[in-house]
Design a protein around this motif. Structure first.
Motif, PDB file in Angstrom:
ATOM      1  N   GLY A   1       0.787  -1.234   0.000  1.00  0.00           N
ATOM      2  CA  GLY A   1       0.000   0.000   0.000  1.00  0.00           C
ATOM      3  C   GLY A   1       0.814   1.277   0.000  1.00  0.00           C
ATOM      4  N   VAL A   2       2.049   1.242   0.513  1.00  0.00           N
ATOM      5  CA  VAL A   2       2.838   2.466   0.620  1.00  0.00           C
ATOM      6  C   VAL A   2       4.112   2.400  -0.231  1.00  0.00           C
ATOM      7  CG1 VAL A   2       4.098   3.968   2.222  1.00  0.00           C
ATOM      8  CG2 VAL A   2       1.951   2.931   2.941  1.00  0.00           C
ATOM      9  N   ILE A   3       4.890   1.355  -0.029  1.00  0.00           N
ATOM     10  CA  ILE A   3       6.184   1.268  -0.720  1.00  0.00           C
ATOM     11  C   ILE A   3       5.991   1.091  -2.222  1.00  0.00           C
ATOM     12  CG2 ILE A   3       8.363  -0.007  -0.874  1.00  0.00           C
ATOM     13  CD1 ILE A   3       8.027   1.483   1.765  1.00  0.00           C
ATOM     14  N   ASN A   4       5.138   0.161  -2.622  1.00  0.00           N
ATOM     15  CA  ASN A   4       4.919  -0.065  -4.056  1.00  0.00           C
ATOM     16  C   ASN A   4       4.435   1.198  -4.785  1.00  0.00           C
ATOM     17  OD1 ASN A   4       5.781  -2.666  -3.783  1.00  0.00           O
ATOM     18  ND2 ASN A   4       3.796  -3.614  -4.097  1.00  0.00           N
ATOM     19  N   PRO A   5       3.477   1.955  -4.233  1.00  0.00           N
ATOM     20  CA  PRO A   5       3.083   3.189  -4.940  1.00  0.00           C
ATOM     21  C   PRO A   5       4.222   4.213  -5.035  1.00  0.00           C
ATOM     22  CG  PRO A   5       1.354   2.537  -3.448  1.00  0.00           C
ATOM     23  CD  PRO A   5       2.515   1.642  -3.170  1.00  0.00           C
ATOM     24  N   ILE A   6       5.067   4.283  -4.009  1.00  0.00           N
ATOM     25  CA  ILE A   6       6.200   5.209  -4.072  1.00  0.00           C
ATOM     26  C   ILE A   6       7.147   4.787  -5.191  1.00  0.00           C
ATOM     27  CG2 ILE A   6       8.272   5.997  -2.855  1.00  0.00           C
ATOM     28  CD1 ILE A   6       6.580   5.942  -0.277  1.00  0.00           C
TER      29      ILE A   6
END
Length: 175
Positions: free
Chosen positions: A44-49
């Motif tokens: 949810g956080v690392i992949n979108p970044i």
């Protein structure tokens, strides 16, 4: 024979009721729940970044080892040998996040607590050693006073009896 089964069952029950087994079971359950939290954090956080620089899904990052890689409509590789380095990167990030959280939330506070506890125990041992040293010195003084008192009493008796030489208590007799 039933006596033997009963003792085996009692032994198994004792094994299960030991603190280590229960602690381990709790750790496994908490670890599984924690893994779900870390996986959702990565997705949810690392992949979108990372997706801001390319694909949103790290699993889609790949390189082709032999020839150009061709995929069908379902996304399966039809031709070529793909190296899925995106999924490895995702797993490494998940591991690093998990390790950091475990270290900072569990290992570091516990090591500080144990160091504090050990320092407190050392201070208590030093205080106890000081008390023992004081007690030993006091006992030595009492011993020396008793020996001196004994020597004085022996001299007094010798003077009354008219003896010239009085027996003294030697250092080795004191101990």
């Amino acid at each position: 024979m039933p006596e033997e089964k009963k003792s085996v069952l009692e032994g198994f029950k004792a094994f299960l009721m030991r603190g280590n087994v229960i602690d381990l079971a709790v750790a496994v359950v908490i670890g599984a729940a924690f893994t779900a939290v870390v996986n959702s954090l990565v997705k949810g956080v690392i992949n979108p970044i990372v997706g801001a620089f390319g694909t949103k899904d790290l699993d889609r990052y790949r390189s082709c080892l032999k020839g150009p890689c061709e995929t069908n409509a379902a996304g399966d590789v039809v031709r070529g040998i793909p190296i899925l380095w995106g999924s490895v990167l995702s797993a490494v990030l998940t591991f690093l996040i998990t390790a950091a959280v475990v270290y900072f939330l569990m290992v570091l506070p516990m090591s500080r607590y144990l160091a504090h506890k050990a320092a407190k125990e050392r201070r208590e041992e030093e205080a106890h050693a000081e008390v023992e040293a004081t007690e030993i010195e006091l006992l030595r003084e009492i011993r020396d006073a008793l020996v001196a008192q004994r020597n004085d009493a022996v001299e007094l008796v010798a003077k009354r009896n008219g003896a010239g030489e009085t027996p003294r208590v030697s250092e080795s007799e004191r101990r």
